[in-house]
Design a protein around this motif. Structure first.
Motif, PDB file in Angstrom:
ATOM      1  N   VAL A   1     -24.148 -23.328   1.797  1.00 22.62           N
ATOM      2  CA  VAL A   1     -24.678 -24.683   1.950  1.00 22.62           C
ATOM      3  C   VAL A   1     -26.188 -24.604   1.742  1.00 22.62           C
ATOM      4  O   VAL A   1     -26.843 -23.658   2.193  1.00 22.62           O
ATOM      5  CB  VAL A   1     -24.316 -25.306   3.317  1.00 22.62           C
ATOM      6  N   LEU A   2     -26.738 -25.594   1.041  1.00 26.05           N
ATOM      7  CA  LEU A   2     -28.167 -25.650   0.748  1.00 26.05           C
ATOM      8  C   LEU A   2     -28.697 -27.032   1.120  1.00 26.05           C
ATOM      9  O   LEU A   2     -28.228 -28.034   0.571  1.00 26.05           O
ATOM     10  CB  LEU A   2     -28.409 -25.398  -0.746  1.00 26.05           C
ATOM     11  N   PRO A   3     -29.667 -27.102   2.048  1.00 22.76           N
ATOM     12  CA  PRO A   3     -30.260 -28.409   2.370  1.00 22.76           C
ATOM     13  C   PRO A   3     -31.072 -28.915   1.179  1.00 22.76           C
ATOM     14  O   PRO A   3     -31.737 -28.133   0.500  1.00 22.76           O
ATOM     15  CB  PRO A   3     -31.156 -28.118   3.575  1.00 22.76           C
ATOM     16  N   LEU A   4     -31.006 -30.208   0.915  1.00 21.18           N
ATOM     17  CA  LEU A   4     -31.737 -30.767  -0.221  1.00 21.18           C
ATOM     18  C   LEU A   4     -33.113 -31.287   0.156  1.00 21.18           C
ATOM     19  O   LEU A   4     -33.975 -31.441  -0.692  1.00 21.18           O
ATOM     20  CB  LEU A   4     -30.920 -31.886  -0.879  1.00 21.18           C
ATOM     21  N   GLU A   5     -33.336 -31.590   1.406  1.00 17.71           N
ATOM     22  CA  GLU A   5     -34.638 -32.082   1.853  1.00 17.71           C
ATOM     23  C   GLU A   5     -35.287 -31.043   2.760  1.00 17.71           C
ATOM     24  O   GLU A   5     -34.622 -30.370   3.525  1.00 17.71           O
ATOM     25  CB  GLU A   5     -34.474 -33.406   2.605  1.00 17.71           C
ATOM     26  N   GLY A   6     -36.586 -30.916   2.657  1.00 19.70           N
ATOM     27  CA  GLY A   6     -37.314 -30.026   3.554  1.00 19.70           C
ATOM     28  C   GLY A   6     -37.265 -28.566   3.172  1.00 19.70           C
ATOM     29  O   GLY A   6     -37.743 -27.709   3.904  1.00 19.70           O
ATOM     30  N   GLY A   7     -36.701 -28.245   2.031  1.00 19.60           N
ATOM     31  CA  GLY A   7     -36.653 -26.849   1.596  1.00 19.60           C
ATOM     32  C   GLY A   7     -35.682 -26.034   2.409  1.00 19.60           C
ATOM     33  O   GLY A   7     -34.823 -26.554   3.107  1.00 19.60           O
ATOM     34  N   GLY A   8     -35.806 -24.761   2.316  1.00 24.66           N
ATOM     35  CA  GLY A   8     -34.912 -23.869   3.044  1.00 24.66           C
ATOM     36  C   GLY A   8     -34.019 -23.106   2.093  1.00 24.66           C
ATOM     37  O   GLY A   8     -33.838 -23.472   0.941  1.00 24.66           O
ATOM     38  N   GLU A   9     -33.490 -22.028   2.608  1.00 28.30           N
ATOM     39  CA  GLU A   9     -32.613 -21.154   1.843  1.00 28.30           C
ATOM     40  C   GLU A   9     -31.163 -21.564   2.020  1.00 28.30           C
ATOM     41  O   GLU A   9     -30.791 -22.151   3.028  1.00 28.30           O
ATOM     42  CB  GLU A   9     -32.772 -19.706   2.309  1.00 28.30           C
ATOM     43  N   ALA A  10     -30.365 -21.194   1.050  1.00 27.70           N
ATOM     44  CA  ALA A  10     -28.929 -21.407   1.166  1.00 27.70           C
ATOM     45  C   ALA A  10     -28.387 -20.485   2.250  1.00 27.70           C
ATOM     46  O   ALA A  10     -28.837 -19.353   2.412  1.00 27.70           O
ATOM     47  CB  ALA A  10     -28.250 -21.116  -0.158  1.00 27.70           C
ATOM     48  N   GLU A  11     -27.414 -20.980   2.982  1.00 22.68           N
ATOM     49  CA  GLU A  11     -26.788 -20.216   4.058  1.00 22.68           C
ATOM     50  C   GLU A  11     -25.321 -19.984   3.722  1.00 22.68           C
ATOM     51  O   GLU A  11     -24.606 -20.919   3.339  1.00 22.68           O
ATOM     52  CB  GLU A  11     -26.900 -20.995   5.360  1.00 22.68           C
ATOM     53  N   ALA A  12     -24.875 -18.738   3.839  1.00 20.06           N
ATOM     54  CA  ALA A  12     -23.470 -18.418   3.595  1.00 20.06           C
ATOM     55  C   ALA A  12     -22.624 -18.991   4.726  1.00 20.06           C
ATOM     56  O   ALA A  12     -22.933 -18.814   5.897  1.00 20.06           O
ATOM     57  CB  ALA A  12     -23.272 -16.918   3.492  1.00 20.06           C
ATOM     58  N   LEU A  13     -21.552 -19.672   4.361  1.00 17.61           N
ATOM     59  CA  LEU A  13     -20.624 -20.224   5.350  1.00 17.61           C
ATOM     60  C   LEU A  13     -19.395 -19.349   5.518  1.00 17.61           C
ATOM     61  O   LEU A  13     -18.666 -19.491   6.492  1.00 17.61           O
ATOM     62  CB  LEU A  13     -20.186 -21.635   4.935  1.00 17.61           C
ATOM     63  N   THR A  14     -19.154 -18.468   4.552  1.00 15.01           N
ATOM     64  CA  THR A  14     -17.984 -17.595   4.612  1.00 15.01           C
ATOM     65  C   THR A  14     -18.423 -16.144   4.405  1.00 15.01           C
ATOM     66  O   THR A  14     -19.496 -15.876   3.873  1.00 15.01           O
ATOM     67  CB  THR A  14     -16.951 -17.956   3.522  1.00 15.01           C
ATOM     68  N   ASP A  15     -17.573 -15.233   4.835  1.00 18.46           N
ATOM     69  CA  ASP A  15     -17.737 -13.809   4.569  1.00 18.46           C
ATOM     70  C   ASP A  15     -16.331 -13.265   4.341  1.00 18.46           C
ATOM     71  O   ASP A  15     -15.779 -12.559   5.174  1.00 18.46           O
ATOM     72  CB  ASP A  15     -18.427 -13.105   5.737  1.00 18.46           C
ATOM     73  N   LEU A  16     -15.775 -13.626   3.199  1.00 17.06           N
ATOM     74  CA  LEU A  16     -14.392 -13.307   2.885  1.00 17.06           C
ATOM     75  C   LEU A  16     -14.311 -12.049   2.034  1.00 17.06           C
ATOM     76  O   LEU A  16     -15.277 -11.669   1.375  1.00 17.06           O
ATOM     77  CB  LEU A  16     -13.753 -14.474   2.140  1.00 17.06           C
ATOM     78  N   PRO A  17     -13.159 -11.395   2.022  1.00 12.29           N
ATOM     79  CA  PRO A  17     -12.989 -10.209   1.179  1.00 12.29           C
ATOM     80  C   PRO A  17     -12.994 -10.614  -0.299  1.00 12.29           C
ATOM     81  O   PRO A  17     -13.053 -11.795  -0.630  1.00 12.29           O
ATOM     82  CB  PRO A  17     -11.623  -9.662   1.607  1.00 12.29           C
ATOM     83  N   GLU A  18     -12.897  -9.639  -1.175  1.00  6.25           N
ATOM     84  CA  GLU A  18     -12.842  -9.923  -2.602  1.00  6.25           C
ATOM     85  C   GLU A  18     -11.650 -10.824  -2.890  1.00  6.25           C
ATOM     86  O   GLU A  18     -10.555 -10.616  -2.379  1.00  6.25           O
ATOM     87  CB  GLU A  18     -12.724  -8.609  -3.386  1.00  6.25           C
ATOM     88  N   GLY A  19     -11.872 -11.851  -3.696  1.00  9.55           N
ATOM     89  CA  GLY A  19     -10.802 -12.788  -4.010  1.00  9.55           C
ATOM     90  C   GLY A  19     -11.301 -13.941  -4.861  1.00  9.55           C
ATOM     91  O   GLY A  19     -12.380 -13.878  -5.437  1.00  9.55           O
ATOM     92  N   SER A  20     -10.504 -15.005  -4.898  1.00 10.68           N
ATOM     93  CA  SER A  20     -10.807 -16.157  -5.743  1.00 10.68           C
ATOM     94  C   SER A  20     -10.774 -17.435  -4.929  1.00 10.68           C
ATOM     95  O   SER A  20      -9.805 -17.694  -4.204  1.00 10.68           O
ATOM     96  CB  SER A  20      -9.770 -16.293  -6.854  1.00 10.68           C
ATOM     97  N   PHE A  21     -11.827 -18.229  -5.087  1.00 14.77           N
ATOM     98  CA  PHE A  21     -11.847 -19.551  -4.480  1.00 14.77           C
ATOM     99  C   PHE A  21     -11.166 -20.540  -5.409  1.00 14.77           C
ATOM    100  O   PHE A  21     -11.292 -20.459  -6.629  1.00 14.77           O
ATOM    101  CB  PHE A  21     -13.289 -20.043  -4.260  1.00 14.77           C
TER     102      PHE A  21
END
Length: 161
Positions: free
Chosen positions: A102-122
Motif C-alpha cells: 500500500v502506498l499513501p498518495l498524499e503526504g509522501g511516504g514509502e510503500a508498506e508491504a501488507l503480505t509476506d507470502l511464500p513464492e507464488g502467484s497473485f
C-alpha cells in the motif's frame, strides 16, 4: 528539408536493439474514485534486456504525469483504495517474491508491504468498501518448482567422481 529527404526518413528498416530500448508500453488504466486522476502502468525494456514496470498517476485536467514507484523491481496491478487516499499494488522488493503493498498518495511516504507470502502467484485483489480489508487470490508455488528448492538441488544429480 525537401520532400525527398523527408521520404528517406520514412523508409522501412529493421528494428534494432536501440529501438527496443525506446519502446514504452502503457496499460491497466484505473480511474480514481473522484474521477480526477488516472493510474496506469508504464513498462520499458532495460539495457539488461528485461522488462521494468512502474506506476504513474495522471491529472485528467492538467495532464500532469507523476511517477509513483521507482527502483529496479517492477510494480504492477495498481488499484485505488476506495477513498482514493492510497493505492495497492504488487512488487517483489524483497526476496524476488511478489507481495501486496500500500502506498499513501498524499503526504509522501514509502510503500508498506501488507503480505509476506511464500513464492507464488497473485490473482485478483479487491479492497473492502471502507478500505480496511483486502481480499485476494494467491497460489503458492509447488515446493519442487521454487527458486530455493532448485538452488538447493542444482548439484544433486552430479556424479561424485
Amino acid at each position: 528539408m525537401g520532400r525527398s529527404e523527408r521520404h528517406n526518413d520514412l523508409v522501412p528498416r529493421p528494428v534494432t536493439a536501440e529501438d527496443l530500448l525506446r519502446f514504452v508500453f502503457v496499460g491497466d488504466p484505473r480511474l480514481s474514485p473522484d474521477g480526477r486522476h488516472v493510474l496506469y502502468g508504464r513498462k520499458t525494456i532495460t539495457e539488461k534486456n528485461a522488462y521494468l514496470s512502474h506506476l504513474h498517476l495522471v491529472d485528467v485536467v492538467t495532464g500532469e504525469d507523476r511517477q509513483l514507484t521507482r527502483g529496479e523491481k517492477s510494480c504492477s496491478s495498481g488499484r485505488f483504495r476506495p477513498d482514493g487516499g492510497a493505492l495497492f499494488f504488487l512488487t517483489a522488493r524483497k526476496d524476488d517474491r511478489d507481495q501486496l503493498h500500500v502506498l499513501p498518495l498524499e503526504g509522501g511516504g514509502e510503500a508498506e508491504a501488507l503480505t509476506d507470502l511464500p513464492e507464488g502467484s497473485f490473482g485478483a485483489f479487491l479492497p473492502s468498501p471502507d478500505g480496511t480489508k483486502i481480499v485476494f487470490a494467491f497460489r503458492e508455488t509447488v515446493a519442487e518448482h521454487t527458486k530455493a528448492w532448485k538452488k538447493e538441488h542444482e548439484h544433486a544429480s552430479e556424479q561424485p567422481w
